[in-house]
Design an enzyme around this catalytic site. Structure first.
Site, PDB file in Angstrom:
ATOM      1  N   MET A 136       0.075   1.172   5.251  1.00  0.00           N
ATOM      2  CA  MET A 136      -0.594   1.385   6.532  1.00  0.00           C
ATOM      3  C   MET A 136      -1.763   0.417   6.670  1.00  0.00           C
ATOM      4  O   MET A 136      -2.300  -0.087   5.688  1.00  0.00           O
ATOM      5  CB  MET A 136      -1.094   2.826   6.640  1.00  0.00           C
ATOM      6  CG  MET A 136      -2.197   3.205   5.676  1.00  0.00           C
ATOM      7  SD  MET A 136      -2.774   4.895   5.975  1.00  0.00           S
ATOM      8  CE  MET A 136      -4.059   5.033   4.731  1.00  0.00           C
ATOM      9  N   HIS A 187      -2.667  -1.066  -3.240  1.00  0.00           N
ATOM     10  CA  HIS A 187      -3.804  -0.186  -2.976  1.00  0.00           C
ATOM     11  C   HIS A 187      -3.660   1.083  -3.809  1.00  0.00           C
ATOM     12  O   HIS A 187      -2.738   1.873  -3.597  1.00  0.00           O
ATOM     13  CB  HIS A 187      -3.867   0.190  -1.493  1.00  0.00           C
ATOM     14  CG  HIS A 187      -4.192  -0.965  -0.604  1.00  0.00           C
ATOM     15  ND1 HIS A 187      -3.873  -0.983   0.736  1.00  0.00           N
ATOM     16  CD2 HIS A 187      -4.825  -2.142  -0.846  1.00  0.00           C
ATOM     17  CE1 HIS A 187      -4.284  -2.124   1.269  1.00  0.00           C
ATOM     18  NE2 HIS A 187      -4.856  -2.849   0.329  1.00  0.00           N
ATOM     19  N   SER A 203       0.844  -1.195   0.000  1.00  0.00           N
ATOM     20  CA  SER A 203       0.000   0.000   0.000  1.00  0.00           C
ATOM     21  C   SER A 203       0.879   1.245   0.000  1.00  0.00           C
ATOM     22  O   SER A 203       1.635   1.459  -0.941  1.00  0.00           O
ATOM     23  CB  SER A 203      -0.946  -0.030   1.208  1.00  0.00           C
ATOM     24  OG  SER A 203      -1.846   1.057   1.179  1.00  0.00           O
TER      25      SER A 203
END
Length: 356
Positions: A299, A206, A180
């Protein structure tokens, strides 16, 4: 704890007004200024340097990319790109990510005020994650040439858990990667290091809809291997990396001894679509010990549960180490849950892929 000092740079008065009010109401965040363009921002930064910058990319007088490169060269600072989903915006934003931006937040052309209000939780989470980013790693990168739902779904909503149906070990290997925040640059480092002959790779990064196609095209032009945005029924073959399209989940499927991907719609899982957990669970069920799972910078906790399932199914599992991560959230959670067999720095992960 000291509040996160935030600078907003956007030529839209509506965006500046809404974001100032939004972040100003969050404990732990202090909006230093909302500037209409980078030149005004630079004057403000002479007085007080921000911890995080929220930056538009298409602005008058100086574009966001030029400003970003200047900041990263002079004093590396976490930058969150706030970009529209236009074709030009996608291209420019990909340049920004390559130049060292930490994350992307998309904004529509219409209904902007309502969208920003509805996306407040996501915006706050991204800014807080950016504030904790690895500044040393950002400096190294700079020197180198959708709304959050009320409920947090798990992978169950896309693919039910169950005993592994994978074959015994075969010569056909699959490497599944989940990442991500900070992942675009990390993936570039890994994939460009791989030789033309390597195991088939499936990736969830992501990233919003439309950006994954541009990202895959960019990597395809840099890498010896083939890189493409995944389409339904694409084969997973040696020398090719398939990147899950933004806004859709990607699952690994098996037909005989061959693997292919299935691209599906569905709810957000762990607040993401595509979700790493969805991909990893499908790999655990279809490939088992024939697979390798790698969880990288980002995260949150997406992928932690799925990597544990992969390890339980006999797959080899690896996490990127804290030192080389921009944000250590996802690997840290996977380690905490027991899904990680070993932890390695980013610089050697490509060699780990070759040994899969």
């Amino acid at each position: 704890m000291k509040p996160i000092k935030l600078l907003i740079v956007d030529d839209s008065a509506v965006v500046r007004q809404v974001l100032t009010a939004l972040f100003g109401a969050v404990p732990g965040i202090e909006v230093l200024h909302a500037a209409a363009d980078p030149l005004i921002a630079m004057e403000r930064m002479k007085q007080q340097w921000p911890d995080v910058i929220v930056l538009d990319v298409e602005m008058p007088r100086m574009d966001g990319i030029t400003f970003l490169r200047k900041i990263m060269a002079e004093r590396p600072t976490p930058v969150v790109i706030c970009s529209t989903l236009t074709e030009k915006g996608v291209h420019t934003t990909m340049e920004a990510m390559a130049a060292g931006a930490v994350a992307i937040v998309t904004k529509p052309k219409l209904g902007l005020k309502q969208f920003l209000t509805d996306s407040s939780d996501e915006l706050v989470s991204v800014v807080k994650a950016a504030a904790s980013a690895n500044i040393r790693r950002l400096a190294q990168r700079a020197a180198a040439p959708p709304p959050v739902p009320q409920a947090k779904h798990t992978a169950d909503i896309i693919l039910p858990p169950g005993a592994s149906r994978a074959m015994a070990r075969t010569t056909e290997r699959v490497v599944a990667i989940g990442t991500s925040t900070g992942g675009t640059q990390a993936l570039e480092e890994i994939l460009t290091a791989l030789p033309r002959v390597c195991p088939g790779i499936v990736i969830v990064q992501h990233m919003p809809e439309k950006f994954t196609a541009a990202f895959a095209q960019r990597l395809n032009g840099l890498c010896q291997i083939s890189v493409k945005e995944a389409e339904n029924n694409d084969r997973v073959v040696p020398g090719r990396a398939l990147i899950a399209p933004g806004g859709r989940h990607m699952l690994l499927r098996r037909s005989g001894a061959q693997y292919h991907v299935e691209v599906v719609d569905g709810p957000l899982v762990n607040r993401h679509r595509p979700s790493v957990d969805v991909l990893f669970r499908s790999v655990a069920k279809c490939a088992g010990a024939n697979a390798q799972g790698i969880i990288m910078t980002g995260m949150g906790d997406d992928g932690a549960a799925g990597l544990l399932e992969m390890r339980g199914a006999g797959a080899r599992t690896v996490a990127q180490d804290e030192e080389s991560c921009v944000v250590f959230g996802m690997p840290k959670e996977a380690i905490k849950r027991g899904g990680v067999e070993k932890t390695l720095p980013l610089s050697v992960l490509w060699r780990e892929i070759l040994s899969a």
